[in-house]
Design an enzyme around this catalytic site. Structure first.
Site, PDB file in Angstrom:
ATOM      1  N   ALA A  57       1.725 -31.319  41.131  1.00 16.81           N
ATOM      2  CA  ALA A  57       1.808 -30.634  39.839  1.00 16.81           C
ATOM      3  C   ALA A  57       2.700 -29.402  39.901  1.00 16.81           C
ATOM      4  O   ALA A  57       3.437 -29.114  38.958  1.00 16.81           O
ATOM      5  CB  ALA A  57       0.412 -30.233  39.367  1.00 16.81           C
ATOM      6  N   GLU A  58       2.642 -28.672  40.999  1.00 15.69           N
ATOM      7  CA  GLU A  58       3.361 -27.404  41.104  1.00 15.69           C
ATOM      8  C   GLU A  58       4.852 -27.578  41.366  1.00 15.69           C
ATOM      9  O   GLU A  58       5.670 -26.918  40.746  1.00 15.69           O
ATOM     10  CB  GLU A  58       2.741 -26.532  42.209  1.00 15.69           C
ATOM     11  CG  GLU A  58       1.369 -25.985  41.880  1.00 15.69           C
ATOM     12  CD  GLU A  58       1.389 -24.890  40.828  1.00 15.69           C
ATOM     13  OE1 GLU A  58       2.475 -24.381  40.476  1.00 15.69           O
ATOM     14  OE2 GLU A  58       0.307 -24.535  40.347  1.00 15.69           O
ATOM     15  N   SER A  59       5.198 -28.418  42.343  1.00 12.69           N
ATOM     16  CA  SER A  59       6.598 -28.485  42.781  1.00 12.69           C
ATOM     17  C   SER A  59       7.152 -29.902  42.896  1.00 12.69           C
ATOM     18  O   SER A  59       8.335 -30.064  43.183  1.00 12.69           O
ATOM     19  CB  SER A  59       6.742 -27.807  44.149  1.00 12.69           C
ATOM     20  OG  SER A  59       6.085 -28.591  45.149  1.00 12.69           O
TER      21      SER A  59
END
Length: 181
Positions: A57-59
């Site tokens: 989700a983040e990167s």
């Protein structure tokens, strides 16, 4: 003749299923950095599938990722969180550029998730705090408009955080399905 047709259809279904799993595991939901994820999720007693879901989700597994707000690396750690984590982990010398190191980023991310788990317990609250901050989550828990029991959130007032929680939970369930033994 009918048996051959049924057998052909079954074979095609099986080939389709295993092809889909192969594509999902290798291209869409990979288990990259498994050595670091397994090492630090075990060290900090964090679910490795949650770590994978957060990284996705983040990167999306881009170790060089940097957000507009300055979050860095695989788990998109803010400089201030990195500095705090470094102190807590006994790292005497910390520079924000160190957050681009895959191993250190995953170690700090796992440490941070463990801290949030100690503070909140529930996966929804952990994910919400990872995105929206533990201060905000505590504020929401103490507000009857957002929490009827003070222990879970009925409503997340930050749309970005609500979407983030939903996305990470979907990714988490996919990772569990694909990789759980």
């Amino acid at each position: 003749m009918k048996f051959r047709r049924v057998l052909t259809i079954l074979i095609l279904i099986l080939v389709g299923y295993f092809s889909t799993i192969f594509i999902m595991k290798n291209y869409i939901f990979p288990y990259k950095y498994s050595t670091y994820i397994e090492k630090y999720s075990e060290e900090f007693n964090v679910d490795p599938y949650l770590v994978l879901a957060v990284i996705k989700a983040e990167s999306n597994f881009n170790e060089k990722a940097e957000s507009k707000k300055g979050a860095k690396g695989l788990m998109q750690i803010m400089d201030s969180t990195g500095e705090w984590a470094a102190k807590e982990l006994g790292i005497n010398y910390f520079l924000p550029s160190m957050l681009f190191d895959e191993e250190l980023n995953i170690k700090m991310g796992c440490w941070y998730l463990a801290n949030l788990e100690d503070e909140f317990g529930s996966i929804d609250l952990i994910i919400a705090a990872y995105n929206g901050g533990s201060g905000n989550v505590n504020k929401w828990l103490n507000d009857e408009d957002f929490s009827s029991d003070g222990e879970s959130l009925d409503y997340i007032p930050f749309n970005e955080t609500k979407k983030y929680v939903d996305r990470v939970k979907v990714y988490y369930n996919i990772y569990k399905y694909l990789y759980e033994k």
